[in-house]
Design a protein around this motif. Structure first.
Motif, PDB file in Angstrom:
ATOM      1  N   HIS A  53       0.705  -1.037  -0.009  1.00 31.08           N
ATOM      2  CA  HIS A  53      -0.196  -0.019   0.081  1.00 31.08           C
ATOM      3  C   HIS A  53       0.934   1.275  -0.103  1.00 31.08           C
ATOM      4  O   HIS A  53       2.055   1.158   0.110  1.00 31.08           O
ATOM      5  N   SER A  55       1.845   3.627  -2.280  1.00 31.52           N
ATOM      6  CA  SER A  55       2.710   3.716  -3.272  1.00 31.52           C
ATOM      7  C   SER A  55       3.178   5.364  -3.480  1.00 31.52           C
ATOM      8  O   SER A  55       2.270   6.079  -3.503  1.00 31.52           O
ATOM      9  N   ALA A 227      -1.806  10.371  -9.019  1.00 33.87           N
ATOM     10  CA  ALA A 227      -2.463   9.305 -10.002  1.00 33.87           C
ATOM     11  C   ALA A 227      -3.222  10.150 -10.979  1.00 33.87           C
ATOM     12  O   ALA A 227      -3.833  11.159 -10.789  1.00 33.87           O
ATOM     13  N   CYS A 230      -7.238   6.828 -16.069  1.00 38.27           N
ATOM     14  CA  CYS A 230      -7.722   5.592 -15.714  1.00 38.27           C
ATOM     15  C   CYS A 230      -7.049   4.696 -16.272  1.00 38.27           C
ATOM     16  O   CYS A 230      -7.000   4.724 -17.756  1.00 38.27           O
ATOM     17  N   SER A 234      -9.715  -1.791 -13.776  1.00 41.04           N
ATOM     18  CA  SER A 234      -9.954  -1.417 -12.326  1.00 41.04           C
ATOM     19  C   SER A 234      -9.913   0.043 -12.229  1.00 41.04           C
ATOM     20  O   SER A 234     -10.337   0.696 -11.270  1.00 41.04           O
ATOM     21  N   ASP A 236      -7.545   2.564 -12.338  1.00 39.19           N
ATOM     22  CA  ASP A 236      -6.510   2.831 -11.410  1.00 39.19           C
ATOM     23  C   ASP A 236      -5.753   3.758 -12.478  1.00 39.19           C
ATOM     24  O   ASP A 236      -5.522   3.747 -13.780  1.00 39.19           O
ATOM     25  N   GLY A 237      -5.298   5.012 -11.554  1.00 39.49           N
ATOM     26  CA  GLY A 237      -4.459   5.895 -12.471  1.00 39.49           C
ATOM     27  C   GLY A 237      -3.044   5.561 -12.682  1.00 39.49           C
ATOM     28  O   GLY A 237      -2.640   4.419 -12.186  1.00 39.49           O
ATOM     29  N   VAL A 238      -2.295   6.178 -13.255  1.00 34.29           N
ATOM     30  CA  VAL A 238      -0.988   5.957 -13.478  1.00 34.29           C
ATOM     31  C   VAL A 238      -0.063   7.290 -12.855  1.00 34.29           C
ATOM     32  O   VAL A 238      -0.543   8.436 -13.037  1.00 34.29           O
ATOM     33  N   TYR A 239       1.174   7.087 -12.359  1.00 33.43           N
ATOM     34  CA  TYR A 239       2.042   8.084 -12.182  1.00 33.43           C
ATOM     35  C   TYR A 239       2.826   8.477 -13.195  1.00 33.43           C
ATOM     36  O   TYR A 239       3.163   9.663 -13.033  1.00 33.43           O
TER      37      TYR A 239
END
Length: 343
Positions: A53, A55, A227, A230, A234, A236-239
């Motif tokens: 967790h 990140s 983030a 999408c 899921s 989720d975003g990206v860095y």
């Protein structure tokens, strides 16, 4: 083999506006982090797993040059034209009056003052009221050192609010790659570039300028990637994106071909098989191709294909061969195949 050397060059964007190009960095780096929680239980408190967790993707840049934009971005401020600044000048009085070269303005409050002392002395500065004609009256005639504040219309000014929020920018950091192969006659020559793209880079709001008698005040830019967008089912975003580009690379000298993962399989009629295709660089691990980067005939002998899935037909017998061809720019590479033996 390649290695990274030297500092990078950074470019910062506020939306579509380019706000800074940092080409005089003295250090630049990224730190990728993750926290873990151990899952322990039972006799002896055994370790059954670890939960990942929190990140993080942090960047730190230090510029040898001063840039007002760095402070403005760190404090969420905007830069405007025109500002009040101090001026020092040496003027001679006439009839105990001195006409100031610039129009004096108040330092604080509403009253306008100038500060003067006799030139060539160690006297302290005395305060004199500035008249409506922009003059001060001194006790005796002579040459005076004078300090006062005036408005410079061409100055750049920023105001730091007491409750500021750092800006969120887009950052692009570029660093050079050099050849490091011991058998390469071009060892230590420029081999390519690594580009790090951070769509949402939030500065940490800290800024320190250390002024010393014998030193140079460097300017730091530090922050954390947020983030963005999408990705996947899921959401989720990206860095960030990290992109490696090799100089003078062509398909012919940079890749040996394409391969299909588990290219020889056994299946039954009606089975659905995932098709994973990889491009093989000459000096790196295979790179997985997206489904839109290669082609497969939608219908072939004993199978159908759609969206990365091969479906074995009900009338398939013997061995079914699925030919895979890479799309441009890899279309000159030899084809690969999936060979399925029907049970």
């Amino acid at each position: 083999m390649v290695f990274i050397a030297g500092v990078g060059n950074a470019t910062l964007f506020d939306g579509e506006r380019l706000v800074a190009s940092a080409n005089t960095l003295i250090d630049s780096g990224i730190t990728i982090g993750l926290s873990f929680e151990d899952i322990r239980a039972g006799q002896g408190n055994k370790l059954y797993g670890r939960y990942a967790h929190t990140s993080t993707f942090d960047l730190k840049l230090t510029d040898a040059m001063f840039n007002l934009e760095y402070i403005a971005m760190n404090t969420g401020s905007d830069i405007s034209l025109g500002g009040d600044v101090m001026v020092d000048e040496e003027l001679t009085s006439t009839a105990k009056k001195i006409k100031l070269s610039q129009t004096a303005v108040a330092i604080s409050g509403s009253k306008v003052y100038a500060y003067a002392k006799k030139s060539g002395t160690d006297n302290v500065y005395d305060k004199y009221a500035v008249s409506e004609t922009n003059e001060i009256e001194v006790p005796v005639d002579g040459t005076y050192c004078i300090r006062y504040m005036y408005t410079n219309d061409l100055a750049s000014k920023m105001i730091i609010n007491a409750n500021f929020i750092p800006k969120t920018l887009t950052l692009i950091l570029e660093a050079n790659l050099y050849s490091g192969g011991s058998c390469d006659i071009e060892t230590s020559t420029l081999a390519g570039k690594v580009t790090i793209k951070v769509p949402r880079f939030m500065l940490n709001g800290s800024q320190e300028l250390s002024l010393t008698a014998s030193g140079v005040a460097n300017t730091a830019i530090e922050g954390t990637a947020l983030a963005s967008g999408c990705a996947g089912c899921s959401g989720d975003g990206v860095y960030a994106e990290i992109i490696q580009v090799m100089a003078n690379r062509t398909v012919e000298n940079g890749f040996t071909g394409i391969v299909v993962e588990d290219s020889v399989r056994t299946a039954s009629k009606g089975d659905k098989l995932e098709l994973n295709v990889y491009a093989c660089p000459v000096d790196a691990a295979p790179i997985k191709l997206n489904n839109d980067q290669f082609t497969v005939a939608a219908t072939g002998t004993g199978y159908t294909y759609a969206n990365g899935i091969v479906t074995i037909a009900e009338d398939a017998t013997g061995t079914v061969t699925v030919e895979v061809t890479a799309k441009a720019p890899l279309d000159s590479l030899p084809t690969a195949s999936l060979n399925v033996t029907i049970q």
